[in-house]
Design an enzyme around this catalytic site. Structure first.
Site, mmCIF file in Angstrom:
data_model
loop_
_atom_site.group_PDB
_atom_site.id
_atom_site.type_symbol
_atom_site.label_atom_id
_atom_site.label_comp_id
_atom_site.label_asym_id
_atom_site.label_seq_id
_atom_site.Cartn_x
_atom_site.Cartn_y
_atom_site.Cartn_z
ATOM 1 N N GLU A 3 -4.446 2.201 -12.535
ATOM 2 C CA GLU A 3 -4.309 1.757 -10.761
ATOM 3 C C GLU A 3 -3.548 3.900 -10.895
ATOM 4 O O GLU A 3 -3.433 4.390 -10.838
ATOM 5 C CB GLU A 3 -3.090 1.763 -11.472
ATOM 6 C CG GLU A 3 -1.496 1.643 -9.771
ATOM 7 C CD GLU A 3 -0.186 1.851 -10.068
ATOM 8 O OE1 GLU A 3 -0.055 0.992 -9.191
ATOM 9 O OE2 GLU A 3 -0.017 1.836 -11.152
ATOM 10 N N ASP A 37 -1.881 -2.217 -5.915
ATOM 11 C CA ASP A 37 -1.480 -1.560 -5.625
ATOM 12 C C ASP A 37 -0.592 -1.655 -4.282
ATOM 13 O O ASP A 37 -1.730 -0.157 -3.670
ATOM 14 C CB ASP A 37 0.003 -0.680 -6.141
ATOM 15 C CG ASP A 37 1.602 -0.476 -6.507
ATOM 16 O OD1 ASP A 37 2.398 -0.122 -4.984
ATOM 17 O OD2 ASP A 37 2.158 -0.155 -7.229
ATOM 18 N N GLN A 48 0.646 -5.867 -7.039
ATOM 19 C CA GLN A 48 1.653 -5.510 -7.154
ATOM 20 C C GLN A 48 1.803 -5.382 -5.347
ATOM 21 O O GLN A 48 1.248 -4.690 -4.618
ATOM 22 C CB GLN A 48 2.109 -4.013 -7.632
ATOM 23 C CG GLN A 48 1.936 -4.267 -8.905
ATOM 24 C CD GLN A 48 2.153 -3.000 -10.022
ATOM 25 O OE1 GLN A 48 1.362 -2.317 -9.944
ATOM 26 N NE2 GLN A 48 2.864 -3.262 -11.296
ATOM 27 N N GLU A 84 6.919 -5.593 -6.404
ATOM 28 C CA GLU A 84 7.283 -4.286 -7.489
ATOM 29 C C GLU A 84 7.955 -3.314 -6.353
ATOM 30 O O GLU A 84 7.039 -2.587 -5.585
ATOM 31 C CB GLU A 84 5.779 -3.201 -8.072
ATOM 32 C CG GLU A 84 6.313 -1.954 -8.413
ATOM 33 C CD GLU A 84 5.018 -0.951 -9.173
ATOM 34 O OE1 GLU A 84 5.762 -0.583 -9.884
ATOM 35 O OE2 GLU A 84 3.833 -0.794 -8.444
#
Length: 260
Positions: free
Chosen positions: A135, A170, A196, A232
């Site tokens: 990530e 993300d 996410q 998240e």
């Protein structure tokens, strides 16, 4: 259809961490993810989860107070990385986690890239039943972190070409790093194995910030994505009072499912 996980490191912080899986389940989440589930034993976590799926955990970061943020790309820290990865693999296996996010750590340069690739390949060999993710994290919030660009991550994954090592997309970090999260998604979605979401620019409840969640889920539908979409974010109020976005997405999924 994707499944929805609550990141209980950030969500449901109104209660102790071991009480959060139960609240997440009651709120309509299909599972949870935990950044660092190492302060409690696996028997405690099994009781807390109560059969609720665990989508993802991170490898241990090391000495956080000393600035360590993982070791996978840190030259000379191979022994520490392997020890921490095997710990993560033990916990993930015991708790039935679907994936392990391999934390790169703070490093830079060609040697770090080589070390990262070698450590990822080694790690994948240790857990043939698990998926791994990497990530990119934005440099403002994570100064010095090796993996800080989605194009960089794409190159590393292309070179590795490993079926069980994927990209953790993300939304927050994509927007922080590149400005246009939608463009990042379009460029790299083929390598994504874990998603996410959060709001932008304040990392609150998902929605806004120039990113079209509807388009994201259309792409996930079209690709046949069966993985997790994890929430998240930092709730702007008690977590249970800010879940209209989850209800809307689940209603959308029911509608699509009814048409199938």
């Amino acid at each position: 259809m994707p499944r929805y996980a609550a990141n209980i490191t950030l969500l449901f912080t109104e209660v102790p961490v071991l009480d959060r899986p139960g609240l997440a389940h009651q709120a309509g989440f299909d599972g949870v993810e935990v950044l660092f589930p190492y302060d409690h034993g696996t028997p405690e976590w099994k009781t807390a989860l109560g059969g609720l799926p665990l989508a993802l955990i991170n490898t241990p970061p090391g000495d956080w107070a000393a600035g360590e943020r993982g070791h996978a790309a840190v030259p000379g820290a191979e022994e520490a990385f392997r020890s921490h990865f095997l710990k993560a693999a033990e916990v993930a296996t015991a708790l039935g986690a679907a994936k392990i996010h391999v934390m790169a750590g703070c490093a830079k340069g060609p040697e770090a890239t080589q070390v990262f690739a070698e450590n990822l390949a080694w790690a994948a060999d240790q857990v043939p039943e698990l998926g791994l993710t990497i990530e990119p994290l934005n440099a403002e919030d994570w100064p010095g972190y090796f993996l800080n660009d989605f194009d960089q991550a794409g190159r590393i994954l292309a070179d590795l070409d490993h079926p069980r090592i994927g990209l953790q997309f993300d939304l927050w970090h994509a927007a922080r790093i590149h400005g246009d999260a939608q463009a990042v998604w379009q460029a790299h979605q083929a390598r994504v194995s874990h998603v996410q979401i959060a709001g932008f620019p304040n990392r609150g409840e998902p929605g806004g910030g120039g990113f079209d969640l509807t388009a994201l889920f259309r792409d996930l539908d079209a690709s046949g994505y069966q993985g997790w979409v994890a929430a998240e974010y930092r709730p702007t109020r008690a977590t249970v009072h800010g879940l209209a976005w989850l209800a809307a997405l689940k209603a959308r999924d029911r509608l699509i499912g009814g048409q199938g």
